[in-house]
Design an enzyme around this catalytic site. Structure first.
Site, PDB file in Angstrom:
ATOM      1  N   LYS A   1     -19.822 -29.136 -15.886  1.00 49.82           N
ATOM      2  CA  LYS A   1     -20.007 -29.195 -14.421  1.00 49.82           C
ATOM      3  C   LYS A   1     -20.461 -30.580 -14.000  1.00 49.82           C
ATOM      4  O   LYS A   1     -19.932 -31.179 -13.056  1.00 49.82           O
ATOM      5  CB  LYS A   1     -21.022 -28.156 -13.960  1.00 49.82           C
ATOM      6  CG  LYS A   1     -21.503 -28.355 -12.516  1.00 49.82           C
ATOM      7  CD  LYS A   1     -22.605 -27.424 -12.125  1.00 49.82           C
ATOM      8  CE  LYS A   1     -23.956 -27.748 -12.618  1.00 49.82           C
ATOM      9  NZ  LYS A   1     -24.731 -28.727 -11.829  1.00 49.82           N
ATOM     10  N   ASN A   2     -21.454 -31.137 -14.710  1.00 48.92           N
ATOM     11  CA  ASN A   2     -22.044 -32.408 -14.296  1.00 48.92           C
ATOM     12  C   ASN A   2     -21.202 -33.625 -14.652  1.00 48.92           C
ATOM     13  O   ASN A   2     -21.595 -34.751 -14.363  1.00 48.92           O
ATOM     14  CB  ASN A   2     -23.462 -32.527 -14.863  1.00 48.92           C
ATOM     15  CG  ASN A   2     -24.389 -31.546 -14.165  1.00 48.92           C
ATOM     16  OD1 ASN A   2     -24.040 -30.970 -13.138  1.00 48.92           O
ATOM     17  ND2 ASN A   2     -25.554 -31.328 -14.744  1.00 48.92           N
TER      18      ASN A   2
ATOM     19  N   CYS B   1     -35.397 -29.476  -3.000  1.00 46.77           N
ATOM     20  CA  CYS B   1     -34.682 -28.571  -3.917  1.00 46.77           C
ATOM     21  C   CYS B   1     -35.735 -27.742  -4.638  1.00 46.77           C
ATOM     22  O   CYS B   1     -36.895 -28.162  -4.733  1.00 46.77           O
ATOM     23  CB  CYS B   1     -33.873 -29.424  -4.873  1.00 46.77           C
ATOM     24  SG  CYS B   1     -33.427 -28.633  -6.409  1.00 46.77           S
TER      25      CYS B   1
ATOM     26  N   ARG C   1     -36.745 -34.696  -5.310  1.00 46.03           N
ATOM     27  CA  ARG C   1     -35.457 -35.342  -5.677  1.00 46.03           C
ATOM     28  C   ARG C   1     -34.952 -36.320  -4.619  1.00 46.03           C
ATOM     29  O   ARG C   1     -33.878 -36.116  -4.023  1.00 46.03           O
ATOM     30  CB  ARG C   1     -34.413 -34.279  -5.994  1.00 46.03           C
ATOM     31  CG  ARG C   1     -34.851 -33.321  -7.092  1.00 46.03           C
ATOM     32  CD  ARG C   1     -33.802 -32.300  -7.453  1.00 46.03           C
ATOM     33  NE  ARG C   1     -32.660 -32.888  -8.127  1.00 46.03           N
ATOM     34  CZ  ARG C   1     -31.595 -32.162  -8.533  1.00 46.03           C
ATOM     35  NH1 ARG C   1     -31.555 -30.867  -8.270  1.00 46.03           N
ATOM     36  NH2 ARG C   1     -30.591 -32.728  -9.153  1.00 46.03           N
TER      37      ARG C   1
ATOM     38  N   ASP D   1     -32.384 -29.865 -18.460  1.00 48.80           N
ATOM     39  CA  ASP D   1     -31.543 -28.709 -18.121  1.00 48.80           C
ATOM     40  C   ASP D   1     -31.518 -27.655 -19.224  1.00 48.80           C
ATOM     41  O   ASP D   1     -30.922 -26.593 -19.052  1.00 48.80           O
ATOM     42  CB  ASP D   1     -30.118 -29.166 -17.799  1.00 48.80           C
ATOM     43  CG  ASP D   1     -30.056 -29.998 -16.520  1.00 48.80           C
ATOM     44  OD1 ASP D   1     -29.024 -30.644 -16.284  1.00 48.80           O
ATOM     45  OD2 ASP D   1     -31.054 -30.000 -15.772  1.00 48.80           O
TER      46      ASP D   1
ATOM     47  N   ARG E   1     -23.282 -21.007 -10.081  1.00 49.73           N
ATOM     48  CA  ARG E   1     -23.086 -22.400  -9.710  1.00 49.73           C
ATOM     49  C   ARG E   1     -22.645 -23.247 -10.894  1.00 49.73           C
ATOM     50  O   ARG E   1     -21.981 -24.263 -10.733  1.00 49.73           O
ATOM     51  CB  ARG E   1     -24.384 -22.998  -9.170  1.00 49.73           C
ATOM     52  CG  ARG E   1     -24.891 -22.361  -7.890  1.00 49.73           C
ATOM     53  CD  ARG E   1     -26.043 -23.151  -7.352  1.00 49.73           C
ATOM     54  NE  ARG E   1     -25.629 -24.527  -7.133  1.00 49.73           N
ATOM     55  CZ  ARG E   1     -26.397 -25.415  -6.492  1.00 49.73           C
ATOM     56  NH1 ARG E   1     -27.601 -25.047  -6.073  1.00 49.73           N
ATOM     57  NH2 ARG E   1     -25.985 -26.647  -6.308  1.00 49.73           N
TER      58      ARG E   1
HETATM   59  C1  EPZ Z   1     -28.597 -34.827 -12.574  1.00 52.15           C
HETATM   60  O1  EPZ Z   1     -29.281 -34.695 -11.333  1.00 52.15           O
HETATM   61  C2  EPZ Z   1     -28.028 -33.432 -12.878  1.00 52.15           C
HETATM   62  N1  EPZ Z   1     -27.143 -33.041 -11.806  1.00 52.15           N
HETATM   63  C3  EPZ Z   1     -29.181 -32.438 -13.001  1.00 52.15           C
HETATM   64  O2  EPZ Z   1     -28.641 -31.176 -13.404  1.00 52.15           O
HETATM   65  C4  EPZ Z   1     -30.124 -32.900 -14.091  1.00 52.15           C
HETATM   66  O3  EPZ Z   1     -31.242 -32.050 -14.132  1.00 52.15           O
HETATM   67  C5  EPZ Z   1     -30.604 -34.341 -13.805  1.00 52.15           C
HETATM   68  O4  EPZ Z   1     -29.479 -35.219 -13.629  1.00 52.15           O
HETATM   69  C6  EPZ Z   1     -31.466 -34.900 -14.929  1.00 52.15           C
HETATM   70  O5  EPZ Z   1     -30.789 -34.847 -16.129  1.00 52.15           O
HETATM   71  C7  EPZ Z   1     -25.869 -33.544 -11.795  1.00 52.15           C
HETATM   72  O6  EPZ Z   1     -25.449 -34.326 -12.622  1.00 52.15           O
HETATM   73  C8  EPZ Z   1     -24.986 -33.076 -10.683  1.00 52.15           C
HETATM   74  P1  EPZ Z   1     -31.717 -37.765 -11.541  1.00 52.15           P
HETATM   75  P2  EPZ Z   1     -29.780 -35.998 -10.540  1.00 52.15           P
HETATM   76  O7  EPZ Z   1     -31.366 -38.605 -10.369  1.00 52.15           O
HETATM   77  O8  EPZ Z   1     -28.836 -37.112 -10.772  1.00 52.15           O
HETATM   78  C9  EPZ Z   1     -35.891 -39.207  -9.688  1.00 52.15           C
HETATM   79  C10 EPZ Z   1     -28.260 -28.861 -13.355  1.00 52.15           C
HETATM   80  O9  EPZ Z   1     -29.037 -27.948 -13.692  1.00 52.15           O
HETATM   81  N2  EPZ Z   1     -35.092 -39.981  -8.721  1.00 52.15           N
HETATM   82  O10 EPZ Z   1     -31.307 -38.246 -12.883  1.00 52.15           O
HETATM   83  O11 EPZ Z   1     -30.060 -35.579  -9.154  1.00 52.15           O
HETATM   84  C11 EPZ Z   1     -35.708 -37.695  -9.524  1.00 52.15           C
HETATM   85  O12 EPZ Z   1     -36.531 -37.178  -8.520  1.00 52.15           O
HETATM   86  C12 EPZ Z   1     -28.804 -30.047 -12.537  1.00 52.15           C
HETATM   87  O13 EPZ Z   1     -27.063 -28.899 -13.643  1.00 52.15           O
HETATM   88  C13 EPZ Z   1     -35.736 -40.781  -7.796  1.00 52.15           C
HETATM   89  O14 EPZ Z   1     -36.967 -40.846  -7.756  1.00 52.15           O
HETATM   90  O15 EPZ Z   1     -31.148 -36.294 -11.301  1.00 52.15           O
HETATM   91  C14 EPZ Z   1     -36.040 -37.189 -10.918  1.00 52.15           C
HETATM   92  O16 EPZ Z   1     -37.415 -37.072 -11.045  1.00 52.15           O
HETATM   93  C15 EPZ Z   1     -30.186 -29.813 -12.046  1.00 52.15           C
HETATM   94  N3  EPZ Z   1     -34.986 -41.487  -6.929  1.00 52.15           N
HETATM   95  C16 EPZ Z   1     -35.513 -38.301 -11.817  1.00 52.15           C
HETATM   96  O17 EPZ Z   1     -35.383 -39.461 -11.007  1.00 52.15           O
HETATM   97  C17 EPZ Z   1     -33.604 -41.437  -6.938  1.00 52.15           C
HETATM   98  O18 EPZ Z   1     -32.956 -42.097  -6.108  1.00 52.15           O
HETATM   99  C18 EPZ Z   1     -34.163 -38.012 -12.472  1.00 52.15           C
HETATM  100  O19 EPZ Z   1     -33.292 -37.497 -11.498  1.00 52.15           O
HETATM  101  C19 EPZ Z   1     -32.972 -40.626  -7.877  1.00 52.15           C
HETATM  102  C20 EPZ Z   1     -33.736 -39.904  -8.769  1.00 52.15           C
END
Ligand code: EPZ
Length: 419
Positions: free
Chosen positions: A22-23, A117, A122, A305, A397
Site C-alpha cells: 500500500k505504502n 490523526c 503528524r 507499523d 484500508r
Molecule cells: C508513512 O507515513 C506511512 N504512510 C505510515 O504508515 C508510517 O507509519 C510512517 O511513514 C512511518 O514509517 C505512508 O507511507 C502512506 P513520516 P508518513 O512523515 O510519511 C514527523 C500505515 O499504517 N513529521 O515518516 O506520514 C511525524 O509526525 C501508515 O500504513 C514531522 O514532524 O510518516 C512522525 O513523528 C501509518 N513533520 C515522523 O516525522 C513532517 O513534515 C515520521 O513521520 C513530516 C513528518
C-alpha cells in the site's frame, strides 16, 4: 460497519502471498501526475486507500483502468484541476502525496492540510520547508496549502526529521525541477526506493534512494513506464507475527527478506525459527517465546507499523518486554483492547511494558486505526473463545482480503456485515 468474528485458538499453518505494498502504491499512483504518457502499475493492492487515491487522481485529470491484473493510468493535464479537496484528504492523509507532483508538473497545487490523526499530530512542515527550498511560493489559507511556481529550481535541503512521504513528495517535485537537488537525512524505507525506481523508469535521474542522501538531476519531461509494486512488508510481517504467536508454521511469498530484516532479526531473537529462500520466508515456532525489547525507528530500524502486532505477540512471551514507540506520540490505543482480552501491559509515556505469558480470552474489541486493528485480529486468532473485532473498515484500508488469507492458514475468522 463490518466486523470480524474470530474463534480461537488456531495454529496457523501454510503459505500466504504478500499483496503489493500500500505504502509503495500510493506514491506510485501520485507520481503519474508527473507523466506525459500512460503508466502501467502491476501488483496494486485492492484496498480502500488505493481506491481513495485513484478517485483523487480522477479529480486531478488522471483516468485509471484495471486491465489484465494491472492498473493503467492515463494522465490528462490541460485544464485539469490542481485541487485536492478537504473531503478527500480528510479520509486519507497520504493524499498530500499529490502536492509535490502537481507543483512539479503543473506548477501549482491547492491541497487541503491533512489535519490530525488517531496515532499522532503528524504535521507536514518538512514537506512545505522542502518545497519552499525548491523555490515554491507557499501560502496556508482556509485549511489549504496554496503553492505555485514558474518552475521549481534544484537546491540542497536537509530534513529535520526522516519523513517517508516528505521524502517522496520532494523526490517527485525535484524530478522536473531545473537543475540538481540534493536531499539529506532522507527516509530510507523500501517504499521510497520503489518510487525512485518508477520515476527513473519514467525518465527521471535519481541516485541514492535508500540512503540518507539522494541526488536528483531535474529533467524537462517524464514519460510513461510499466512498473511492478514491491511486496508489502508490513502486511507480510503481520502474518509472520501471527505465525509466531499461534505456534504455527507459515511461509510468506512475494516479499523481500531484506525489507523485513528488522522483524526477522527480532523474531529470531525471541525464539522463532526463521528461514528465507526460494520458497519464501518461513517462520515456525514450537517452543516458548522469550521476552525481547523493541524500539521503533525509521528503516532499517524496527517499523512502527509492526509495533502493535509485535506488542500482541509479547503478551505470549516469557518475561517482561519493553516496547518504545519513538515515531508517533499516540500509537498504543490497541493496549486498552488487549487488556480486555486478559493481557498484562503497563503504559509509561512512550513505553509499554508487557508481561507474559498470559492466556488471552476472546472478547468484543474495537479497532482504532489500521495497524491496531491488525493487532486485534492476530490476538483474536490466538485467544480462547470468540473475539469480535468492530470497525474493521480501518483494516480494509491496508489489508487485502485478510480474512481469506487467514482462513487459508487455518484460522476461523468470518467477516460479518454490520448495520
Ligand atoms: C508513512 O507515513 C506511512 N504512510 C505510515 O504508515 C508510517 O507509519 C510512517 O511513514 C512511518 O514509517 C505512508 O507511507 C502512506 P513520516 P508518513 O512523515 O510519511 C514527523 C500505515 O499504517 N513529521 O515518516 O506520514 C511525524 O509526525 C501508515 O500504513 C514531522 O514532524 O510518516 C512522525 O513523528 C501509518 N513533520 C515522523 O516525522 C513532517 O513534515 C515520521 O513521520 C513530516 C513528518
Amino acid at each position: 460497519m463490518d466486523r470480524f468474528h474470530i474463534h480461537g485458538p488456531s495454529r496457523l499453518v501454510g503459505t500466504v502471498a504478500a499483496s503489493g505494498a500500500k505504502n509503495a502504491a500510493l506514491p506510485a499512483l501520485a507520481a503519474t501526475l508527473l507523466a506525459d504518457e500512460p503508466v502501467v502499475l502491476r501488483r496494486v493492492p485492492k484496498v480502500r486507500d488505493i481506491a481513495t487515491m485513484r478517485r483523487l487522481l480522477g479529480y486531478l485529470g488522471v483516468d485509471s483502468h484495471d486491465r489484465d491484473g494491472a492498473v493503467r493510468l492515463i494522465p490528462g493535464h490541460d485544464g485539469a484541476s490542481f485541487e485536492a479537496m478537504y473531503d478527500m484528504v480528510k479520509t486519507m492523509r497520504a493524499s498530500v502525496l499529490v502536492l509535490g507532483a502537481l507543483l512539479g508538473r503543473r506548477r501549482r497545487a491547492r491541497v487541503s492540510l491533512p489535519g490530525g490523526c488517531a496515532i499522532g499530530v503528524r504535521p507536514i512542515d518538512q514537506h512545505l520547508k522542502g518545497l519552499d527550498a525548491l523555490g515554491a511560493q507557499i501560502k496556508l489559507e482556509h485549511g489549504y496549502v496554496m503553492a505555485e511556481t514558474k518552475r521549481l529550481c534544484g537546491a540542497r535541503f536537509r530534513f529535520d526529521v526522516q519523513t517517508v512521504t516528505g521524502t517522496e513528495n520532494l523526490l517527485m517535485a525535484a524530478a522536473l525541477a531545473d537543475g540538481e537537488t540534493v536531499l539529506d537525512n532522507c527516509a530510507r524505507e523500501p517504499e521510497v526506493v520503489d518510487l525512485a525506481d518508477l520515476l527513473n523508469a519514467m525518465g527521471a535521474r535519481i541516485e541514492g534512494a535508500g540512503e540518507e542522501t539522494i541526488r536528483i538531476e531535474g529533467v524537462d519531461q517524464l514519460g510513461g513506464a510499466e512498473h511492478e509494486i514491491i511486496g508489502d512488508r508490513i502486511e507480510g510481517g503481520t502474518y509472520l507475527v501471527a505465525a509466531a504467536m499461534t505456534g504455527g508454521d507459515v511461509t510468506l511469498t512475494g516479499a523481500a527478506p531484506a525489507d523485513l530484516g528488522p522483524l526477522l532479526e527480532t523474531l529470531a531473537a525471541i525464539g522463532a525459527d526463521i528461514s528465507a529462500g526460494e520458497a519464501g520466508i518461513r517462520v515456525r515456532r514450537n517452543g516458548p517465546l522469550r521476552a525481547h525489547d523493541v524500539v521503533t525507528a525509521p528503516h532499517p530500524g524496527f517499523p512502527t507499523d509492526l509495533q502493535a502486532q509485535y506488542l500482541a505477540l509479547m503478551t505470549q512471551a516469557e518475561g517482561a518486554s519493553r516496547i518504545t514507540e519513538t515515531i508517533f506520540e499516540n500509537r498504543f490505543q490497541h493496549v486498552a483492547e488487549l487488556l480486555r482480552m486478559g493481557a498484562d501491559i503497563q503504559i509509561e509515556g512512550r513505553e509499554a511494558v508487557v508481561r507474559g505469558p498470559r492466556p488471552l480470552s476472546g472478547a468484543n474489541v474495537m479497532a482504532t486505526d489500521l495497524r491496531a486493528s491488525a493487532c486485534l485480529v492476530v490476538a483474536g486468532v490466538a485467544a480462547t473463545g470468540e473475539t469480535v473485532v468492530d470497525r474493521i473498515y480501518h483494516l480494509d484500508r491496508g489489508y487485502e482480503g485478510m480474512e481469506l488469507k487467514l482462513q487459508a492458514l487455518g484460522a476461523r475468522v468470518e467477516r460479518v456485515a454490520g448495520p
